[in-house]
Design a protein around this motif. Sequence first.
Motif, PDB file in Angstrom:
ATOM      1  N   ALA A 162       0.665  -1.243   0.040  1.00  0.00           N
ATOM      2  CA  ALA A 162       0.085  -0.125  -0.110  1.00  0.00           C
ATOM      3  C   ALA A 162       0.767   1.215   0.041  1.00  0.00           C
ATOM      4  CB  ALA A 162      -0.790  -0.206   1.098  1.00  0.00           C
ATOM      5  N   ALA A 163       0.381   2.278  -0.209  1.00  0.00           N
ATOM      6  CA  ALA A 163       0.922   3.532  -0.538  1.00  0.00           C
ATOM      7  C   ALA A 163       0.168   4.964  -0.292  1.00  0.00           C
ATOM      8  CB  ALA A 163       1.584   4.058  -1.317  1.00  0.00           C
ATOM      9  N   ALA A 164       0.104   5.708   0.561  1.00  0.00           N
ATOM     10  CA  ALA A 164      -0.376   7.033  -0.074  1.00  0.00           C
ATOM     11  C   ALA A 164       0.712   8.100  -0.014  1.00  0.00           C
ATOM     12  CB  ALA A 164      -0.644   7.221   2.113  1.00  0.00           C
ATOM     13  N   LEU A 165       0.648   9.020  -0.658  1.00  0.00           N
ATOM     14  CA  LEU A 165       1.126  10.399  -1.352  1.00  0.00           C
ATOM     15  C   LEU A 165       0.421  11.300  -0.931  1.00  0.00           C
ATOM     16  CD1 LEU A 165       3.109  11.021  -3.865  1.00  0.00           C
ATOM     17  CD2 LEU A 165       0.807  11.864  -4.969  1.00  0.00           C
ATOM     18  N   TYR A 166       1.654  12.553  -0.188  1.00  0.00           N
ATOM     19  CA  TYR A 166       0.706  13.587   0.286  1.00  0.00           C
ATOM     20  C   TYR A 166       2.038  14.944  -0.522  1.00  0.00           C
ATOM     21  CZ  TYR A 166       0.429  10.219   4.656  1.00  0.00           C
ATOM     22  OH  TYR A 166      -0.567   9.677   5.383  1.00  0.00           O
ATOM     23  N   LEU A 167       1.532  16.093   0.254  1.00  0.00           N
ATOM     24  CA  LEU A 167       2.490  16.737  -0.477  1.00  0.00           C
ATOM     25  C   LEU A 167       2.668  18.123   0.918  1.00  0.00           C
ATOM     26  CD1 LEU A 167       1.667  16.309  -3.650  1.00  0.00           C
ATOM     27  CD2 LEU A 167       1.719  18.354  -4.509  1.00  0.00           C
ATOM     28  N   ARG A 168       3.463  18.443   0.854  1.00  0.00           N
ATOM     29  CA  ARG A 168       3.334  19.659   2.243  1.00  0.00           C
ATOM     30  C   ARG A 168       4.448  20.915   1.461  1.00  0.00           C
ATOM     31  NH1 ARG A 168       8.658  18.298   5.682  1.00  0.00           N
ATOM     32  NH2 ARG A 168       8.314  21.145   6.086  1.00  0.00           N
ATOM     33  N   SER A 169       3.951  21.506   2.781  1.00  0.00           N
ATOM     34  CA  SER A 169       4.252  22.912   2.646  1.00  0.00           C
ATOM     35  C   SER A 169       4.833  23.116   3.824  1.00  0.00           C
ATOM     36  CB  SER A 169       3.025  24.590   2.987  1.00  0.00           C
ATOM     37  OG  SER A 169       2.728  24.108   4.471  1.00  0.00           O
ATOM     38  N   ASP A 170       5.315  24.099   4.437  1.00  0.00           N
ATOM     39  CA  ASP A 170       7.044  24.652   6.038  1.00  0.00           C
ATOM     40  C   ASP A 170       5.675  24.093   7.060  1.00  0.00           C
ATOM     41  OD1 ASP A 170       8.545  25.715   4.012  1.00  0.00           O
ATOM     42  OD2 ASP A 170       8.840  27.454   4.426  1.00  0.00           O
ATOM     43  N   THR A 171       4.741  24.411   6.376  1.00  0.00           N
ATOM     44  CA  THR A 171       3.510  23.958   7.619  1.00  0.00           C
ATOM     45  C   THR A 171       2.108  23.980   8.372  1.00  0.00           C
ATOM     46  OG1 THR A 171       1.868  25.787   6.877  1.00  0.00           O
ATOM     47  CG2 THR A 171       3.936  27.075   8.357  1.00  0.00           C
ATOM     48  N   THR A 172       2.594  22.807   7.085  1.00  0.00           N
ATOM     49  CA  THR A 172       1.103  21.795   6.576  1.00  0.00           C
ATOM     50  C   THR A 172       0.623  20.644   5.765  1.00  0.00           C
ATOM     51  OG1 THR A 172      -0.966  24.034   7.039  1.00  0.00           O
ATOM     52  CG2 THR A 172      -1.656  22.136   5.850  1.00  0.00           C
ATOM     53  N   LEU A 173       0.765  19.833   6.245  1.00  0.00           N
ATOM     54  CA  LEU A 173       0.771  18.914   5.462  1.00  0.00           C
ATOM     55  C   LEU A 173      -0.315  17.826   4.095  1.00  0.00           C
ATOM     56  CD1 LEU A 173       2.237  15.602   4.852  1.00  0.00           C
ATOM     57  CD2 LEU A 173       1.302  14.952   6.868  1.00  0.00           C
ATOM     58  N   TYR A 174      -0.460  17.860   3.355  1.00  0.00           N
ATOM     59  CA  TYR A 174      -2.227  17.329   2.576  1.00  0.00           C
ATOM     60  C   TYR A 174      -1.895  15.934   2.203  1.00  0.00           C
ATOM     61  CZ  TYR A 174      -1.435  22.322   2.441  1.00  0.00           C
ATOM     62  OH  TYR A 174      -1.329  23.974   2.652  1.00  0.00           O
ATOM     63  N   GLY A 175      -2.883  15.633   2.633  1.00  0.00           N
ATOM     64  CA  GLY A 175      -3.115  14.325   2.292  1.00  0.00           C
ATOM     65  C   GLY A 175      -4.073  13.542   0.727  1.00  0.00           C
ATOM     66  N   ARG A 176      -3.736  13.217   0.091  1.00  0.00           N
ATOM     67  CA  ARG A 176      -4.226  12.774  -1.863  1.00  0.00           C
ATOM     68  C   ARG A 176      -4.508  11.972  -2.095  1.00  0.00           C
ATOM     69  NH1 ARG A 176      -6.350  16.027  -1.452  1.00  0.00           N
ATOM     70  NH2 ARG A 176      -6.729  15.838  -3.699  1.00  0.00           N
ATOM     71  N   TYR A 177      -3.597  11.155  -2.359  1.00  0.00           N
ATOM     72  CA  TYR A 177      -4.505   9.657  -3.098  1.00  0.00           C
ATOM     73  C   TYR A 177      -3.775   8.858  -2.158  1.00  0.00           C
ATOM     74  CZ  TYR A 177      -5.374  13.270  -6.422  1.00  0.00           C
ATOM     75  OH  TYR A 177      -6.175  14.211  -7.178  1.00  0.00           O
ATOM     76  N   TRP A 178      -3.908   7.321  -2.024  1.00  0.00           N
ATOM     77  CA  TRP A 178      -4.008   6.192  -0.980  1.00  0.00           C
ATOM     78  C   TRP A 178      -4.197   5.129  -2.593  1.00  0.00           C
ATOM     79  CZ3 TRP A 178      -3.844   2.106   2.258  1.00  0.00           C
ATOM     80  CH2 TRP A 178      -4.900   0.645   2.335  1.00  0.00           C
ATOM     81  N   GLY A 179      -3.786   3.872  -1.811  1.00  0.00           N
ATOM     82  CA  GLY A 179      -4.301   3.008  -2.499  1.00  0.00           C
ATOM     83  C   GLY A 179      -3.607   1.281  -1.964  1.00  0.00           C
ATOM     84  N   ASP A 180      -4.084   0.572  -2.121  1.00  0.00           N
ATOM     85  CA  ASP A 180      -3.357  -0.564  -1.730  1.00  0.00           C
ATOM     86  C   ASP A 180      -3.600  -1.912  -2.910  1.00  0.00           C
ATOM     87  OD1 ASP A 180      -5.827  -2.244  -1.761  1.00  0.00           O
ATOM     88  OD2 ASP A 180      -5.850  -1.697   0.492  1.00  0.00           O
TER      89      ASP A 180
END
Length: 388
Positions: free
Chosen positions: A270-288
């Motif tokens: 499985a894997a989950a893709l996030y993007l981030r800034s200096d202050t915030t984590l953004y959850g985007r896509y996941w799958g297994d």
Amino acid sequence: MKLKILHSLETIPAPEWNSLAGTANPFLSHEFLAALEHHGAVSHRTGWIPNHLALYDEHGLAAASPGYQKLHSWGEFVFDFAWADAYDRHGMEYYPKLVSAVPYTPVTGPRVLVRPGLDRMAVVSEFAAQAQELIRHKALSSTHWLFVEQETAYTLAAAGYSIRLGYQYHWNNAGYESFEAFLAELSSKKRKSIRRERRRVREMGIEFRTHAGHEIPADLWHSFHRFYVNTFHAHGNIPLLSLDFFRELGERLRSRVVLVEARARGSTIAAALYLRSDTTLYGRYWGDNGEMHDGLHFETCYYQGIDYCIREGLRRFESGAQGEHKVARGFLPTPTYSCHHLLDRRFRLAVDEFLRQERAAIEDYIRERTQAGPFRLDALERIVSSNP
């Protein structure tokens, strides 16, 4: 100021665009938005036709907004299908419309990027007026600004736009030193439930690795994209983002792309893709890989993200749209804003009344779910006061 419509982000050099966008929100970077164009995710074929708005003054590019002429309402996460249906029942065309948004991405952030030194809200007002004139000139039904900041929403409202209130579930970091310190803020029942979910994943022998975008090997990108496609198909959706799109993001955004990999028996499951800034984590896509692993989704998409925020000192974790099950895991309902202007006055008045009633219901929901959430009362008061 003079408004120009740009049909490709490549019209503006990346450094020039990014000098307006800054680094606070990776989805507004030239790299992210251009990658959508490079790999066909936004085009006439997908119904997201680039119509970026750029304002120029005597010094050059003063402000810009990611804009799209839309042929439908999919991928926006602010649902106006009922408005389109009402237009159709009255023999009118709702599409095309003009949308200022990040495609397929329900993330709050600036929709007007302004050169440092200019009065930002004055420029937003200028954009609001220019967009209204533009839809008249192009015979579009309406203009929509999705997931704007609260201050921008109020400025657009002063310019004649209607504010629509929504909500998402966000996790706030109250300066936790560890995951256990976060759990200590929860009621005993919720704390035990989360520990039990995490323990089940460990007992299955599943381990996790965290990768920065530019360090992700080719075979892991292939596995992630296969999982992403399978997840979209399983929910009856169309996976419009290609493998090459994700690989370009990793190469160009580098450490602002974060991939959490779940492994068992020597393989990625499985894997989950996030993007981030200096202050915030953004959850985007996941799958297994399609196997049944109790609690794996919660661990990969939520608990690993919370762990990452605590480790990296990030203030907030935005896990994406929908999902009331997130409340039990420490995510609180948080207001979101969008702004709309319909040219037809009759429909505009009807929409205003609908939004007024909808807003009251959403405000009640946010208040009730926050109070009934998993946090102890003293902890909740501290979290809410530190994250207005």
